[in-house]
Design a protein around this motif. Structure first.
Motif, mmCIF file in Angstrom:
data_model
loop_
_atom_site.group_PDB
_atom_site.id
_atom_site.type_symbol
_atom_site.label_atom_id
_atom_site.label_comp_id
_atom_site.label_asym_id
_atom_site.label_seq_id
_atom_site.Cartn_x
_atom_site.Cartn_y
_atom_site.Cartn_z
ATOM 1 N N VAL A 30 0.640 -1.129 -0.093
ATOM 2 C CA VAL A 30 -0.025 0.126 -0.058
ATOM 3 C C VAL A 30 0.868 1.133 -0.068
ATOM 4 N N TYR A 31 1.857 1.198 0.656
ATOM 5 C CA TYR A 31 2.875 2.339 0.785
ATOM 6 C C TYR A 31 3.436 2.664 -0.629
ATOM 7 N N VAL A 32 3.926 1.595 -1.396
ATOM 8 C CA VAL A 32 3.981 1.774 -2.816
ATOM 9 C C VAL A 32 2.976 2.792 -3.590
ATOM 10 N N ASP A 68 12.476 3.054 3.357
ATOM 11 C CA ASP A 68 12.677 2.610 4.682
ATOM 12 C C ASP A 68 11.457 2.661 5.472
ATOM 13 N N TYR A 69 11.222 1.616 6.181
ATOM 14 C CA TYR A 69 9.646 1.498 6.724
ATOM 15 C C TYR A 69 9.990 1.759 8.204
ATOM 16 N N GLN A 99 8.506 11.610 1.999
ATOM 17 C CA GLN A 99 8.480 11.220 3.627
ATOM 18 C C GLN A 99 6.781 11.208 3.958
ATOM 19 N N LEU A 100 6.792 10.163 4.916
ATOM 20 C CA LEU A 100 5.346 9.854 5.134
ATOM 21 C C LEU A 100 5.140 10.122 6.739
ATOM 22 N N LYS A 101 4.550 11.098 7.244
ATOM 23 C CA LYS A 101 4.088 11.476 8.598
ATOM 24 C C LYS A 101 2.847 11.023 8.920
ATOM 25 N N LEU A 109 6.545 7.744 9.358
ATOM 26 C CA LEU A 109 6.467 6.389 9.205
ATOM 27 C C LEU A 109 7.216 5.608 8.271
ATOM 28 N N LEU A 110 7.742 6.601 7.258
ATOM 29 C CA LEU A 110 8.490 6.102 6.007
ATOM 30 C C LEU A 110 9.123 7.401 5.306
ATOM 31 N N ARG A 111 10.429 6.756 4.915
ATOM 32 C CA ARG A 111 11.331 7.835 3.891
ATOM 33 C C ARG A 111 11.619 6.793 2.580
#
Length: 149
Positions: A30-32, A68-69, A99-101, A109-111
C-alpha cells in the motif's frame, strides 16, 4: 510539521480497512501505491499529466524504489505524504524523495527514494526528456539537503 526539506508537495491520506494486512497495520504494498499517487499528483500539478505524456510520447517510469519503513500505520490513521524532486540529469533520470508522516504524533513512518527514467511511450525504450519535461520538472528540483534527516 518538520519536513525533511523545504517546500514539499503534500497529499493527505487516510488508512482504510482495505489497506490493513494480517498483522493489523498498513501493508507494505500500500505504501508503494501511495508513493505513486503522490508523485503522479505532483507531476499533474506541474502540468505534466497523462494527456501531456501521450501528446509528447514520453513518460517518467519507475526503475527503482528504495523504502525505509520506520513505523506502522493503522486503520483510520490520517497521514500526509510529501515529495521532492532532488536530482535529475535533464536527459533521462530523475530522483524523488518522499516522507510519510502521521500529524497526530508527528511521527515519520517512511522515507523513500524513487528513481525514474524517461521513456518513449510508443516503444517503451529510454528516450531523452523533451523540453516540456525540463521546463515542468525543473522548477520543482530541490538540492539534496540531508542535514535534517
Amino acid at each position: 510539521m518538520g519536513w525533511d526539506r523545504a517546500t514539499p508537495f503534500i497529499i493527505d491520506l487516510q488508512v482504510g480497512a482495505e489497506d490493513i494486512d494480517g498483522l493489523g497495520h498498513a501493508n507494505n504494498a500500500v505504501y508503494v501505491t501511495w508513493l505513486e499517487r503522490c508523485a503522479w499528483r505532483h507531476s499533474q500539478r506541474l502540468g505534466l499529466d497523462l494527456v501531456e505524456y501521450r501528446r509528447l510520447d514520453r513518460a517518467m517510469a519507475v526503475v527503482r524504489h528504495e523504502i525505509d519503513y520506520l513505523a506502522a500505520a493503522y486503520e483510520e490513521d490520517e497521514l500526509q505524504l510529501a515529495t521532492w524532486i532532488v536530482d535529475w540529469d535533464q536527459r533521462l533520470k530523475m530522483t524523488r524523495h518522499f516522507q510519510l508522516k502521521r500529524p497526530s504524533d508527528n511521527t515519520t513512518l517512511l522515507r523513500a527514494q524513487t528513481t525514474f527514467v524517461c521513456i518513449e511511450l510508443s516503444s517503451g525504450k529510454p528516450k531523452r526528456m523533451p523540453v516540456e519535461f525540463i521546463e515542468g520538472y525543473g522548477p520543482a528540483l530541490q538540492m539534496l539537503d540531508t542535514t535534517n534527516i
